[in-house]
Design an enzyme around this catalytic site. Structure first.
Site, mmCIF file in Angstrom:
data_model
loop_
_atom_site.group_PDB
_atom_site.id
_atom_site.type_symbol
_atom_site.label_atom_id
_atom_site.label_comp_id
_atom_site.label_asym_id
_atom_site.label_seq_id
_atom_site.Cartn_x
_atom_site.Cartn_y
_atom_site.Cartn_z
ATOM 1 N N LYS A 120 0.830 -1.216 0.000
ATOM 2 C CA LYS A 120 0.000 0.000 0.000
ATOM 3 C C LYS A 120 0.856 1.255 0.000
ATOM 4 O O LYS A 120 0.466 2.265 -0.563
ATOM 5 C CB LYS A 120 -0.998 -0.012 1.166
ATOM 6 C CG LYS A 120 -2.098 -1.045 0.961
ATOM 7 C CD LYS A 120 -3.359 -0.757 1.734
ATOM 8 C CE LYS A 120 -4.423 -1.788 1.370
ATOM 9 N NZ LYS A 120 -5.658 -1.678 2.125
ATOM 10 N N LYS A 202 -4.028 -10.499 -6.605
ATOM 11 C CA LYS A 202 -5.335 -10.822 -6.007
ATOM 12 C C LYS A 202 -6.433 -9.842 -6.455
ATOM 13 O O LYS A 202 -6.142 -8.677 -6.744
ATOM 14 C CB LYS A 202 -5.230 -10.890 -4.478
ATOM 15 C CG LYS A 202 -5.340 -9.572 -3.762
ATOM 16 C CD LYS A 202 -5.699 -9.752 -2.285
ATOM 17 C CE LYS A 202 -5.912 -8.368 -1.685
ATOM 18 N NZ LYS A 202 -6.799 -8.283 -0.575
ATOM 19 N N LYS A 205 -10.907 -4.874 -4.030
ATOM 20 C CA LYS A 205 -11.940 -3.835 -4.100
ATOM 21 C C LYS A 205 -11.413 -2.547 -4.687
ATOM 22 O O LYS A 205 -12.114 -1.801 -5.327
ATOM 23 C CB LYS A 205 -12.379 -3.454 -2.670
ATOM 24 C CG LYS A 205 -13.436 -4.262 -2.064
ATOM 25 C CD LYS A 205 -13.890 -3.532 -0.798
ATOM 26 C CE LYS A 205 -13.686 -4.381 0.430
ATOM 27 N NZ LYS A 205 -12.541 -4.038 1.236
HETATM 28 P P1 ATP Z 1 -8.808 -3.200 -0.416
HETATM 29 O O1 ATP Z 1 -8.678 -3.430 -1.884
HETATM 30 O O2 ATP Z 1 -9.686 -2.037 -0.064
HETATM 31 O O3 ATP Z 1 -7.526 -3.238 0.333
HETATM 32 P P2 ATP Z 1 -9.674 -5.911 -0.209
HETATM 33 O O4 ATP Z 1 -10.553 -6.188 -1.383
HETATM 34 O O5 ATP Z 1 -8.309 -6.452 -0.246
HETATM 35 O O6 ATP Z 1 -9.667 -4.387 0.130
HETATM 36 P P3 ATP Z 1 -10.333 -6.340 2.569
HETATM 37 O O7 ATP Z 1 -11.398 -5.489 3.145
HETATM 38 O O8 ATP Z 1 -8.925 -5.987 2.865
HETATM 39 O O9 ATP Z 1 -10.493 -6.467 1.005
HETATM 40 O O10 ATP Z 1 -10.571 -7.848 2.970
HETATM 41 C C1 ATP Z 1 -11.736 -8.392 3.511
HETATM 42 C C2 ATP Z 1 -11.619 -9.880 3.581
HETATM 43 O O11 ATP Z 1 -11.638 -10.435 2.269
HETATM 44 C C3 ATP Z 1 -10.318 -10.375 4.218
HETATM 45 O O12 ATP Z 1 -10.583 -11.528 5.003
HETATM 46 C C4 ATP Z 1 -9.454 -10.731 3.048
HETATM 47 O O13 ATP Z 1 -8.508 -11.714 3.361
HETATM 48 C C5 ATP Z 1 -10.491 -11.267 2.077
HETATM 49 N N1 ATP Z 1 -10.070 -11.098 0.692
HETATM 50 C C6 ATP Z 1 -9.807 -9.931 0.077
HETATM 51 N N2 ATP Z 1 -9.480 -10.128 -1.211
HETATM 52 C C7 ATP Z 1 -9.530 -11.477 -1.408
HETATM 53 C C8 ATP Z 1 -9.290 -12.319 -2.541
HETATM 54 N N3 ATP Z 1 -8.945 -11.818 -3.714
HETATM 55 N N4 ATP Z 1 -9.428 -13.639 -2.390
HETATM 56 C C9 ATP Z 1 -9.798 -14.163 -1.199
HETATM 57 N N5 ATP Z 1 -10.043 -13.434 -0.087
HETATM 58 C C10 ATP Z 1 -9.909 -12.108 -0.180
#
Ligand code: ATP
Ligand code: LTN
Length: 340
Positions: A120, A202, A205
């Site tokens: 980040k 990965k 969001k």
């Molecule tokens: P951001 O992009 O805003 O950092 P993010 O999409 O990575 O957010 P988080 O809010 O950080 O999502 O994660 C929420 C939950 O979803 C966590 O348990 C994280 O491990 C899971 N998660 C996020 N992205 C993935 C993915 N691509 N595959 C599986 N699990 C995920």
């Protein structure tokens, strides 16, 4: 959480999710959809972590809107308030209070090694703030302030969870047994759903490319269109093996939403082209998510109901966590406060 649940000796689960945008299929498969069945066997505490969300720049109006939407999406995914608590992190000040204490049991070097911090800070070089650096300590506080036993997360969060365990052990070593050392729980399938456009990364969001990400509220046509555009490879065989990141990802998603094994999915598409396969994956995702979308539409229209839910759950979470925080304050030598 019902009275009966709180008094039973069921193990306690805590998990959180950031309201940084609409949830992706990655959030759903890797985390949220596992939260629902866990409610049967555990006392569950789930949280929309808005304090974590401000570690990267987010417009206040957007944060307000996304927090409420996140709350409604979690209810739509099956969080049942007769069994679990679901609240908003900033409503329960004990998390931030405990995080200050835990800061003093966390080493600078440990936080510097966190992959998410490194990623980040590379993505936001103009705003490497102390909150971003300290993010994992607040996450540890979220978990430890309830003495949670188990924390369901996607694979990317295991490093943070490991740090939470280290902090808990260190605090216990220094002040005597206080915190439960939590275990992580990673789903057997789909712990890391990949981007549809860059399948070695990965699905996230905050990805700027909308085609890389399927949102749980996307309509059927959008989902199918995104699947059709998914990056694959120059071969033609639907198979799960090294070097086929795009196809491996689509097979994983297909398996997660249909409940079929990857082996059976490979057999099902034997001899068929990528076009047919992508179409089938898109349809399976859309069918799986249709009930969530319908339920969400009803919930987000009823702001009064949402408010009643997050207020009631927040109050209960505060009561519960205040007891743990009081115990911590006493152990570290703070004079008990009579201020209420
Ligand atoms: P951001 O992009 O805003 O950092 P993010 O999409 O990575 O957010 P988080 O809010 O950080 O999502 O994660 C929420 C939950 O979803 C966590 O348990 C994280 O491990 C899971 N998660 C996020 N992205 C993935 C993915 N691509 N595959 C599986 N699990 C995920
Ligand atoms: N950092 C997590 C969200 C999160 C969390 C938690 C998850 C904040 N606090 C406590 C589990 C337990 C993420 O998914 N990015």
């Amino acid at each position: 959480m019902s009275e009966q649940n709180t008094t039973e000796q069921k193990k306690l689960i805590f998990s959180g999710i950031q309201p940084t945008g609409t949830f992706t299929l990655g959030n759903y498969i890797g985390a949220i959809r596992n939260w629902k069945p866990l409610q049967e066997d555990y006392r569950c505490i789930y949280c929309v972590v808005d304090e974590h969300a401000i570690t990267v720049k987010i417009d206040p109006a957007k944060l307000r809107q996304k927090t409420l939407e996140a709350y409604a999406q979690l209810l739509a995914c099956g969080i049942d308030l007769d069994k679990s608590l679901l609240f908003i992190q900033s409503h329960v000040p004990t998390h931030a209070q405990l995080s200050w204490v835990l800061n003093c049991s966390t080493q600078f070097g440990e936080l510097s090694r966190m992959t998410q911090f490194k990623d980040k800070s590379q993505r936001h070089p103009d705003d490497i703030n102390a909150g971003l650096f300290d993010y994992p300590v607040l996450m540890a506080a979220d978990i430890l302030v309830y003495n949670a036993d188990l924390v369901p997360v996607g694979a990317d969060q295991m490093q943070h969870l490991e740090l939470a365990r280290t902090i808990a052990r260190r605090f216990n070593g220094r002040y005597g047994d206080t915190f439960t050392v939590p275990e992580g729980y990673v789903a057997p399938v789909g712990a890391k759903v990949m981007s549809l456009q860059e399948p070695t990364k990965k699905m996230s969001k905050s990805d700027e490319n909308p085609n890389a990400v399927i949102l749980i509220l996307d309509d059927k046509d959008t989902i199918i269109r995104k699947c059709k555009r998914a990056v694959t490879d120059s071969e033609t065989e639907v198979a799960f093996r090294e070097g086929k990141d795009g196809i491996n990802n689509l097979l994983t998603i297909y398996s997660a939403v249909t409940g079929k094994s990857i082996e059976d999915a490979v057999k099902e598409f034997a001899g068929q082209g990528y076009g047919t396969f992508k179409m089938a994956v898109g349809e399976a995702i859309a069918d799986h998510l249709a009930p969530v979308r319908e339920e969400y539409a009803k919930l987000i229209a009823d702001k009064a109901y949402l408010k009643e839910c997050y207020t009631r759950c927040g109050a209960e979470a505060l009561r519960y966590s205040q007891r743990v925080l009081n115990k911590v304050y006493k152990k570290i030598g703070f004079i008990p406060s009579e201020i209420r």
